[in-house]
Write a protein that holds these residues in place. Sequence first.
Motif, PDB file in Angstrom:
ATOM      1  N   TYR A  91      12.848   1.777  -4.503  1.00 45.23           N
ATOM      2  CA  TYR A  91      13.897   0.836  -4.105  1.00 45.23           C
ATOM      3  C   TYR A  91      13.659  -0.561  -4.671  1.00 45.23           C
ATOM      4  CZ  TYR A  91      14.869   4.471  -0.613  1.00 45.23           C
ATOM      5  OH  TYR A  91      15.146   5.667   0.018  1.00 45.23           O
ATOM      6  N   ASN A  92      12.981  -0.646  -5.815  1.00 42.89           N
ATOM      7  CA  ASN A  92      12.690  -1.945  -6.428  1.00 42.89           C
ATOM      8  C   ASN A  92      12.059  -2.891  -5.405  1.00 42.89           C
ATOM      9  OD1 ASN A  92      14.078  -1.922  -9.301  1.00 42.89           O
ATOM     10  ND2 ASN A  92      15.525  -0.939  -7.896  1.00 42.89           N
ATOM     11  N   ILE A  93      11.135  -2.349  -4.614  1.00 42.88           N
ATOM     12  CA  ILE A  93      10.612  -3.093  -3.466  1.00 42.88           C
ATOM     13  C   ILE A  93       9.909  -4.388  -3.881  1.00 42.88           C
ATOM     14  CG2 ILE A  93       8.410  -1.853  -3.412  1.00 42.88           C
ATOM     15  CD1 ILE A  93      10.449  -2.858  -0.313  1.00 42.88           C
TER      16      ILE A  93
ATOM     17  N   THR B 234       0.862  -1.179   0.000  1.00 44.07           N
ATOM     18  CA  THR B 234       0.000   0.000   0.000  1.00 44.07           C
ATOM     19  C   THR B 234       0.900   1.231   0.000  1.00 44.07           C
ATOM     20  OG1 THR B 234      -0.148   0.218   2.411  1.00 44.07           O
ATOM     21  CG2 THR B 234      -1.752  -1.225   1.344  1.00 44.07           C
ATOM     22  N   GLY B 235       0.295   2.404   0.085  1.00 43.75           N
ATOM     23  CA  GLY B 235       1.092   3.622   0.209  1.00 43.75           C
ATOM     24  C   GLY B 235       0.664   4.713  -0.746  1.00 43.75           C
ATOM     25  N   GLU B 236       1.521   5.697  -0.872  1.00 49.53           N
ATOM     26  CA  GLU B 236       1.290   6.814  -1.791  1.00 49.53           C
ATOM     27  C   GLU B 236       1.172   6.288  -3.213  1.00 49.53           C
ATOM     28  OE1 GLU B 236       2.552   9.700  -4.766  1.00 49.53           O
ATOM     29  OE2 GLU B 236       3.842   8.081  -4.040  1.00 49.53           O
ATOM     30  N   PHE B 237       0.299   6.880  -3.999  1.00 49.91           N
ATOM     31  CA  PHE B 237      -0.078   6.317  -5.296  1.00 49.91           C
ATOM     32  C   PHE B 237       1.128   5.995  -6.176  1.00 49.91           C
ATOM     33  CE2 PHE B 237      -1.042   6.873  -9.797  1.00 49.91           C
ATOM     34  CZ  PHE B 237      -2.051   5.941  -9.966  1.00 49.91           C
ATOM     35  N   TYR B 238       2.017   6.943  -6.371  1.00 52.61           N
ATOM     36  CA  TYR B 238       3.149   6.747  -7.279  1.00 52.61           C
ATOM     37  C   TYR B 238       4.070   5.641  -6.771  1.00 52.61           C
ATOM     38  CZ  TYR B 238       7.469   7.834  -9.834  1.00 52.61           C
ATOM     39  OH  TYR B 238       8.610   7.755 -10.603  1.00 52.61           O
ATOM     40  N   LEU B 239       4.422   5.700  -5.498  1.00 52.07           N
ATOM     41  CA  LEU B 239       5.403   4.759  -4.965  1.00 52.07           C
ATOM     42  C   LEU B 239       4.859   3.337  -4.900  1.00 52.07           C
ATOM     43  CD1 LEU B 239       7.107   6.812  -2.113  1.00 52.07           C
ATOM     44  CD2 LEU B 239       7.921   6.391  -4.435  1.00 52.07           C
ATOM     45  N   GLN B 240       3.576   3.163  -4.655  1.00 54.95           N
ATOM     46  CA  GLN B 240       3.032   1.810  -4.602  1.00 54.95           C
ATOM     47  C   GLN B 240       2.817   1.231  -5.999  1.00 54.95           C
ATOM     48  OE1 GLN B 240      -0.860   1.609  -2.819  1.00 54.95           O
ATOM     49  NE2 GLN B 240      -1.801   2.912  -4.352  1.00 54.95           N
ATOM     50  N   THR B 241       2.819   2.093  -7.013  1.00 58.94           N
ATOM     51  CA  THR B 241       2.490   1.666  -8.373  1.00 58.94           C
ATOM     52  C   THR B 241       3.718   1.332  -9.204  1.00 58.94           C
ATOM     53  OG1 THR B 241       0.496   3.037  -8.321  1.00 58.94           O
ATOM     54  CG2 THR B 241       1.254   2.308 -10.476  1.00 58.94           C
ATOM     55  N   VAL B 242       4.746   2.199  -9.152  1.00 60.18           N
ATOM     56  CA  VAL B 242       5.904   2.022 -10.027  1.00 60.18           C
ATOM     57  C   VAL B 242       6.727   0.815  -9.595  1.00 60.18           C
ATOM     58  CG1 VAL B 242       6.039   4.463 -10.603  1.00 60.18           C
ATOM     59  CG2 VAL B 242       7.343   3.595  -8.657  1.00 60.18           C
ATOM     60  N   GLU B 243       7.581   0.359 -10.483  1.00 60.22           N
ATOM     61  CA  GLU B 243       8.497  -0.733 -10.201  1.00 60.22           C
ATOM     62  C   GLU B 243       9.889  -0.298 -10.646  1.00 60.22           C
ATOM     63  OE1 GLU B 243       5.217  -4.287 -11.082  1.00 60.22           O
ATOM     64  OE2 GLU B 243       6.960  -4.037 -12.382  1.00 60.22           O
ATOM     65  N   GLY B 244      10.766  -0.016  -9.698  1.00 58.94           N
ATOM     66  CA  GLY B 244      12.097   0.428 -10.073  1.00 58.94           C
ATOM     67  C   GLY B 244      12.785   1.185  -8.960  1.00 58.94           C
ATOM     68  N   ASP B 245      13.760   2.009  -9.341  1.00 61.05           N
ATOM     69  CA  ASP B 245      14.541   2.758  -8.363  1.00 61.05           C
ATOM     70  C   ASP B 245      13.686   3.694  -7.513  1.00 61.05           C
ATOM     71  OD1 ASP B 245      16.727   1.519  -9.411  1.00 61.05           O
ATOM     72  OD2 ASP B 245      17.613   3.298 -10.335  1.00 61.05           O
ATOM     73  N   ALA B 246      12.565   4.141  -8.069  1.00 65.43           N
ATOM     74  CA  ALA B 246      11.752   5.125  -7.357  1.00 65.43           C
ATOM     75  C   ALA B 246      11.204   4.593  -6.043  1.00 65.43           C
ATOM     76  CB  ALA B 246      10.601   5.609  -8.244  1.00 65.43           C
TER      77      ALA B 246
END
Length: 553
Positions: free
Chosen positions: A316-318, A302-314
Amino acid sequence: MSISEASRGLAALQKIRVVTDTLTAPAARAPVGLPPLPTRAPTGASPKPTGHYRSYQPRPFKREERDKVTILFGGLHWRAERLIQGAMENLGYRVQVLPNPTRADLLTGREVADIGQCCPTSFVTGNLANFLSREAERIGADRVNEEYIYITAGACGACRFGQYHQSYELALRNIGLDSFRLFLLEQTKVDQGPAHGGGLDLNPAFTLGAVWGVLLADVVQDLEYQVRPYEKNPGETTRVAREAVEYLYETMRQRPAQGKKWGPLVWHFATPYFINALREVRRRFDAIEVDRLRVKPLVKITGEFYLQTVEGDANYNIHSWLEGEGAEVYPAPVTVWLEYLLRHGRQKIEERIGIEAGARRQNATYAAIERLLRWTYNRMRHALGDLPHALPDQHELRDLAAPYYHKQLSGGEGDMLIGKALWSHLHKKAHMTCELSPYACMPNTMSIGAMAAVQGKYPDLLYAPIEIKGDAEVHALSRCQMILTEAKKRAVREFESVLQRIGLTEAQLAAEVAARPELSRATYKVPHYGVAGTAANLALHIAHLKGLPGVRA
């Protein structure tokens, strides 16, 4: 204070010279249509009046420019971006997705834009600035200004999202591309009509194409993340997922024309066109063999829209990091955000029923759209064997969060972050929740603060709030790893408890799977039996198939 003292103070203030701007670069230029940017006044000189502030206004993008202007966009995961690209190309636009943001983009964003921005703004701004700078070196700044435009969603709210475009504008000036055109699209409107000179026609065909691209990407991503941790041949799921997205991209590009107004609305909801395409996707996933008896913790993102959606350095490749640490990831569907926007808009209307004329009709309209969106998503899930997770009920999320977070607080993801954490925990949808928040993000700071009360009441809820700055990866991932270690233990204890309950050993379960080849198929639906782990649910399902008493989904 006496009148004479006040007069002397006012006279002293009037002698102070005010510098109205801090720009020192002589090459700085104002966006087209605005007065030149002032520079710092020389020592001893009186500042010249600069006039009133006027917000950024891009040059028009005209209809006749479509064939030679490329539209840039980004900010989602690659599946959604690719399918939205196909939907826009279907309408005759030239479209290019920006590269996946990197750490270098973060540093550029901090350098060329304002220092008060959150890390999503830095990543997005730096990503755009670096791409345009490379293109300017290749073809020249004038051609970049004429041959590219950038579009992104815009809105207002209790965070920096409503001011993103100002960071873009500042960055463009600082890289010498102040004539570059960027446009904001209102995220809550289906039909915005021709805008910004007519080159962008924000009609239902445009909007619905983007929405259906998101829906399709969500169900494919969900299926991919359920399959990959259990694949027998490493890399096969990623390959099949990419092939599936490319197939759906072509499906979007060849979407039949249904007019520009309400014909597309009826067609998108009624057509089997996309459902048939998803059946082909399912056929491709069918070929993947899995071993679902691997015990893994299930982690809800979960989380802020951008960070929970993207996949990559943004972030930490979580997602890939969690999988590498032995977890199964439950990704965050963008569709949940669309449902939240509908629910939040409906809440405001409900409070005006009986006070404002037409409020009851508007409320019924919102309710109908909510039902149609959920029905469409479930049709897509069904085409993939009902494997993608069902959407959580927005009203249940609101009710779960109500004691801790007011439903009308609309900044960021609002009450959803509290609601989703409780929903996942109480319904055994995951072993832990990982919430991704940008550094200094006010709305997420509020939700994390509210979670302290939640954890006080539910101390067994495993919750990992990760504050992402973009350059503190070791600290953030080590924090997540501490909670993940406990989630792993919980998954093992859960599986062992199930084995005791059904009276079967791991070897016996493996033999049952070998005797039933369909259980090793990636698209086989294992029902939910009230436990979180995939292995535990499969064990209970095998017990159910064997007719053991007391096992019900």
